[in-house]
Scaffold this motif. Structure first.
Motif, PDB file in Angstrom:
ATOM      1  N   GLY A   1       0.815  -1.203   0.000  1.00  2.71           N
ATOM      2  CA  GLY A   1       0.000   0.000   0.000  1.00  2.71           C
ATOM      3  C   GLY A   1       0.850   1.254   0.000  1.00  2.71           C
ATOM      4  O   GLY A   1       0.618   2.184  -0.772  1.00  2.71           O
ATOM      5  N   ILE A   2       1.857   1.263   0.860  1.00  2.60           N
ATOM      6  CA  ILE A   2       2.726   2.440   0.935  1.00  2.60           C
ATOM      7  C   ILE A   2       3.510   2.603  -0.365  1.00  2.60           C
ATOM      8  O   ILE A   2       3.623   3.705  -0.902  1.00  2.60           O
ATOM      9  CB  ILE A   2       3.688   2.311   2.143  1.00  2.60           C
ATOM     10  CG1 ILE A   2       2.896   2.303   3.446  1.00  2.60           C
ATOM     11  CG2 ILE A   2       4.685   3.468   2.142  1.00  2.60           C
ATOM     12  CD1 ILE A   2       3.737   2.057   4.682  1.00  2.60           C
TER      13      ILE A   2
ATOM     14  N   THR B   1       2.670   1.753  -3.288  1.00  4.42           N
ATOM     15  CA  THR B   1       1.778   2.274  -4.323  1.00  4.42           C
ATOM     16  C   THR B   1       1.554   3.769  -4.168  1.00  4.42           C
ATOM     17  O   THR B   1       1.579   4.527  -5.133  1.00  4.42           O
ATOM     18  CB  THR B   1       0.423   1.557  -4.248  1.00  4.42           C
ATOM     19  OG1 THR B   1       0.649   0.157  -4.245  1.00  4.42           O
ATOM     20  CG2 THR B   1      -0.442   1.944  -5.428  1.00  4.42           C
ATOM     21  N   MET B   2       1.340   4.171  -2.927  1.00  2.00           N
ATOM     22  CA  MET B   2       1.063   5.583  -2.687  1.00  2.00           C
ATOM     23  C   MET B   2       2.251   6.466  -3.072  1.00  2.00           C
ATOM     24  O   MET B   2       2.080   7.633  -3.420  1.00  2.00           O
ATOM     25  CB  MET B   2       0.746   5.804  -1.204  1.00  2.00           C
ATOM     26  CG  MET B   2      -0.575   5.203  -0.763  1.00  2.00           C
ATOM     27  SD  MET B   2      -1.038   5.858   0.849  1.00  2.00           S
ATOM     28  CE  MET B   2      -1.887   4.482   1.572  1.00  2.00           C
TER      29      MET B   2
END
Lengths: 211, 211
Positions: A16-17, A19-20
């Motif tokens: 998730g990180i 991707t962000m």
DNA sequence: CACCATACTAGGGTTTACCCTGACTTTTAA
DNA sequence: TTAAAAGTCAGGGTAAACCCTAGTATGGTG
């Protein structure tokens, strides 16, 4: 470019990180780690500017890790990651050298803002955590998420109580008097705000004090 | 194409799962939710085939949510998400209609495997959780796996004990003698195979007898 | 209907937990 | 280095929990 490393045992959070941050043109991810040991062993090879560090790592205390890292690399800006907005944790983290703290429900904007802020040498805390800490310092302890800090002995006694040992057994196991065990147990009951063993175990489980 | 919805209050986890699934040509994400309420309100509009549901949602019990959803949409395959490999939780989840369970450190391969498996109507559990459950049932088949059937009175007493009431208070609440309360308590201790109140509460929570 | 299993009830006696106070040493933080 | 916190132990109680046994409903079944 700000070099960022991430240490979190949850693959989903890690991804998730990543991707962000992947389409940012001021931040680059230089390494990801799944365990504290891996982090310690490999971080020197490619030191980042900012480290996103999960506090609740399976192999050891994230706070201790933070202390160790800032001592070794004072120029490294560490941002603590956690699910909990427990102020004790947060303050402890900051006291041990962290430059910021983020909950795992942070969005992209805030994540990037936090990284750039700590990279400038400033401290970053989310608004809601600022509010909680402010209220606390004013004298309004947030009862809802309050997790009391237990001493070493209290933790030991708590675990043995949960394992159904009597005070006498606990005394023998810890090589102390039953009266001392009673004292610790009393303190536990006070700290957790309960009346008896039933509440002690229930609340301890609710607050994650027994794993 | 398998339509998947995700409900998790941690943005990072949400984004992580999205990333893992975005380049799949058999899975498509049809919705994401941050809260249980949002999920309940909006899931009917675009019903997915598979729902990835965080158990530890801030607004309410994930297990209750699971029960409610499977009752309403029996064709919906729910996969529980959690940080914890606590067998009590897992068994409770499966008992309440979930088709699978994943820890948040799951990688891409396993995530896709889990989704396709439950979509075929089968149950999916990670290897390590299978092992844990297996070991439990081998280690002590009659005690640990077995969830005792409690009588009406026993359940009442158990709940009141968990609420930190004394036998005297429970007796007054149920209009019976303290001796009767003690009997029920004794039976509870026997049935759950524990020694005292500490074990009673711990095991009752582990087995999901206290919600 | 009579029977049996189970649940519910309750007694006496013993063990353990809980409460309050106070004191001393050791460890930790300011 | 001083103050604060943690850890240790004690006495003297009260309250609660735990153990064993057993009578009394109660609900389902032959």
């Amino acid at each position: 470019m700000i070099k960022v490393a991430i240490c979190d045992d949850h693959t989903m959070v890690l991804r998730g990180i990543e991707t962000m941050l992947e389409d940012s043109d001021i931040i680059t991810i230089c390494a990801t780690y799944n365990f504290g040991k891996q982090l310690i062993a490999e971080i020197d090879k490619n030191l980042p500017n900012v480290l996103l560090l999960d506090i609740n790592l399976p192999d050891g205390n994230g706070i201790e890790l933070c202390k160790e890292l800032t001592k070794k690399h004072p120029e490294l800006a560490i941002i603590g990651l956690s699910n909990y907005s427990e102020t004790g944790f947060i303050k402890n983290m900051l006291r041990n050298g962290a430059k910021g703290y983020l909950l795992k429900n942070t969005d992209k904007q805030e994540l990037i803002l936090a990284i750039t802020t700590v990279h400038k040498g400033e401290t970053y805390l989310p608004r809601n955590i600022q509010d909680i800490l402010l209220n606390e310092s004013i004298g309004n302890p947030s009862q809802i998420t309050f997790i009391p800090k237990l001493t070493r002995r209290e933790t030991e006694v708590l675990h043995l109580v949960a394992k159904e040992h009597t005070n006498l057994e606990i005394a023998d196991l810890l090589f102390i008097s039953t009266k001392t065990v009673e004292s610790h147990r009393n303190n536990l009951i006070q700290k957790l705000g309960v009346r008896n063993t039933a509440g002690l175990i229930r609340v301890a489980l609710e607050k994650g004090l027994l794993g």
